[in-house]
Motif scaffolding. Structure first.
Motif, short mmCIF file in Angstrom:
data_model
loop_
_atom_site.label_atom_id
_atom_site.label_comp_id
_atom_site.label_asym_id
_atom_site.label_seq_id
_atom_site.Cartn_x
_atom_site.Cartn_y
_atom_site.Cartn_z
N LYS A 155 38.82 34.07 37.76
CA LYS A 155 38.20 35.21 38.22
C LYS A 155 37.26 35.63 37.11
O LYS A 155 35.95 36.08 37.55
CB LYS A 155 38.89 36.34 38.64
N LEU A 156 37.51 35.65 35.75
CA LEU A 156 36.48 36.02 34.99
C LEU A 156 35.33 35.09 35.10
O LEU A 156 34.04 35.48 34.73
CB LEU A 156 37.00 35.69 33.59
N GLU A 157 35.56 33.54 35.00
CA GLU A 157 34.58 32.73 34.92
C GLU A 157 33.50 33.02 36.27
O GLU A 157 32.37 32.95 36.36
CB GLU A 157 34.99 31.20 34.97
N LYS A 158 34.24 33.19 37.64
CA LYS A 158 33.52 33.38 38.83
C LYS A 158 32.59 34.66 38.51
O LYS A 158 31.43 34.58 39.12
CB LYS A 158 34.61 33.55 39.76
N PHE A 159 33.12 35.60 37.87
CA PHE A 159 32.43 37.04 37.88
C PHE A 159 31.14 36.80 36.87
O PHE A 159 30.01 37.15 37.16
CB PHE A 159 33.13 38.02 37.35
N ALA A 160 31.28 36.13 35.77
CA ALA A 160 30.16 35.67 34.90
C ALA A 160 29.20 34.78 35.70
O ALA A 160 28.07 35.04 35.27
CB ALA A 160 30.67 34.94 33.81
N ARG A 161 29.64 33.82 36.32
CA ARG A 161 28.57 33.02 37.24
C ARG A 161 27.91 33.86 38.13
O ARG A 161 26.71 33.52 38.28
CB ARG A 161 29.45 31.97 37.71
N GLU A 162 28.55 34.59 38.92
CA GLU A 162 27.82 35.32 40.01
C GLU A 162 27.13 36.62 39.35
O GLU A 162 25.90 36.70 39.75
CB GLU A 162 28.90 35.90 41.21
N LYS A 163 27.48 37.36 38.53
CA LYS A 163 26.65 38.63 38.18
C LYS A 163 25.60 38.18 37.02
O LYS A 163 24.34 38.93 36.93
CB LYS A 163 27.73 39.37 37.55
N GLU B 60 41.18 44.87 35.58
CA GLU B 60 42.15 44.46 35.56
C GLU B 60 42.42 42.91 36.00
O GLU B 60 43.09 42.12 35.14
CB GLU B 60 43.45 45.28 36.50
N GLU B 61 41.73 42.78 37.17
CA GLU B 61 41.51 41.44 37.39
C GLU B 61 40.93 40.20 36.55
O GLU B 61 41.44 39.24 36.33
CB GLU B 61 40.91 41.41 38.81
N LEU B 62 39.99 40.84 35.90
CA LEU B 62 38.96 39.96 34.97
C LEU B 62 39.97 39.74 33.87
O LEU B 62 39.78 38.57 33.22
CB LEU B 62 37.83 40.52 34.74
N THR B 63 40.85 40.77 33.26
CA THR B 63 41.33 40.42 32.13
C THR B 63 42.69 39.75 32.14
O THR B 63 43.33 39.04 31.18
CB THR B 63 41.75 41.85 31.29
N SER B 64 43.25 39.46 33.43
CA SER B 64 44.28 39.03 33.67
C SER B 64 44.19 37.46 34.09
O SER B 64 45.08 36.49 34.16
CB SER B 64 45.17 39.51 34.62
N ASP B 65 43.12 37.19 34.61
CA ASP B 65 42.84 35.70 35.34
C ASP B 65 41.52 35.24 34.63
O ASP B 65 40.35 35.77 34.93
CB ASP B 65 42.91 35.86 36.80
N LYS B 66 41.69 34.09 34.02
CA LYS B 66 40.53 33.34 33.64
C LYS B 66 39.60 32.79 34.62
O LYS B 66 38.16 32.76 34.66
CB LYS B 66 40.87 32.27 32.76
#
Length: 98
Positions: free
Chosen positions: A71-79, A63-69
């Motif tokens: 957080k999506l960028e942060k997730f892609a960079r970290e994981k 839900e967080e990743l689909t609603s906030d760009k």
């Protein structure tokens, strides 16, 4: 003593004792099997609770990743160690001490 002998000779008493012994030790659903089933059920309930909490966490992250760009960028960079075209990424691996 006579009363005990009469009790042992009673066919209803003998059938009841034989039934209890059969159900306790020899039946497919004897006491030992019931104990094992209870242990398995407890383990499965713990696993169910674990997976329900993990599912809730994953749904929250989704839900967080689909609603906030951001957080999506942060997730892609970290994981997944993704980067922009003009960036360099350095991964630092700490060695374990012996």
């Amino acid at each position: 003593m006579r009363r005990l002998l009469d009790l042992i000779k009673n066919k209803f008493f003998l059938v009841t004792v034989a039934f209890v012994v059969w159900m306790t030790f020899f039946d497919t659903n004897d006491l030992f099997s019931q104990y094992d089933y209870h242990q398995q059920l407890s383990k499965l309930k713990q696993e169910q609770a674990f997976y329900q909490t993990e599912t809730a966490k994953v749904n929250k992250d989704l839900e967080e990743l689909t609603s906030d760009k951001g957080k999506l960028e942060k997730f892609a960079r970290e994981k997944y160690l993704m980067k922009k075209d003009n960036e360099d990424i350095f991964v630092i691996v700490h060695e374990k001490k012996k």
